[in-house]
Design an enzyme around this catalytic site. Sequence first.
Site: not given
Ligand code: SF4
Length: 250
Positions: A122, A207, A230
């Site tokens: 993220c 995710c 995130c």
């Molecule tokens: S939501 Fe999942 S795939 Fe998307 S940036 Fe975050 S960790 Fe990576």
Amino acid sequence: MTTQVQGPPPNEIASIQSTAEGWSPQRTLAWAFETFGNRVAISSAFGAEGMVVIDIASRLRANFRLFTIDTEFLFPETYNLMDRIEGKYGIAIEKVYSVLSPEEQERTHGNALWSRDPDLCCNLRKVEPLRRTLGELDAWITSIRRDQTSVRSGAQRVEWDAKFGLIKINPIVDWTAKQVWSYIHDNDVPYNELHNQDYPSIGCTHCTRAVRPGEDARAGRWPGFAKTECGLHLIEPAPAARAASASQAE
Ligand code: SF4
């Protein structure tokens, strides 16, 4: 590092906050556009809340800045929604990307980073691109609501975003999910088709899963990890704003 922003300085945010709490989303957005001009933009991942904010903004201005962090791992339904938004509202969405393509990320950090270290993934694909974009703005507009997560419960309608060094505006911060969906249906607002398939909160394909009956709306985000954010919406009031807030509360 000192951040020079157009509009009220951080130490005046506390007084604006108390006034802004009584503003409607329309009044909030009008204030944002009048105060910051082209130095404010709506940030959206095009969830139901984001669609409400975009629709309200479109009724105030023909042109407004709208950007999204495209992680390159989004659902086809989300890309389809972006096309529909551009067509309906006549605006071009500014798409912001990580400096690493998915292939470069895999070469640098290994396969399926999201399954081993979602915070790093993220950071690479969302937080760094957001920080880069916000560095060119004086204020950003989000569609967070207080009752979405515990982290968001302290959000104000207008606040100083100490993490990114600019003003953060949350026009529907006090809305409920019911209000959001009433607005969408009453105003024929486009929305992500995945919402009709038990995806109340939609992020990257890797995710996000559908929620099961009785689960929290964000239970489908980062399943298997104790992670609900995130990293874009952590609340960190500036010291001056915090002090002013405390003295007002006494
Ligand atoms: S939501 Fe999942 S795939 Fe998307 S940036 Fe975050 S960790 Fe990576």
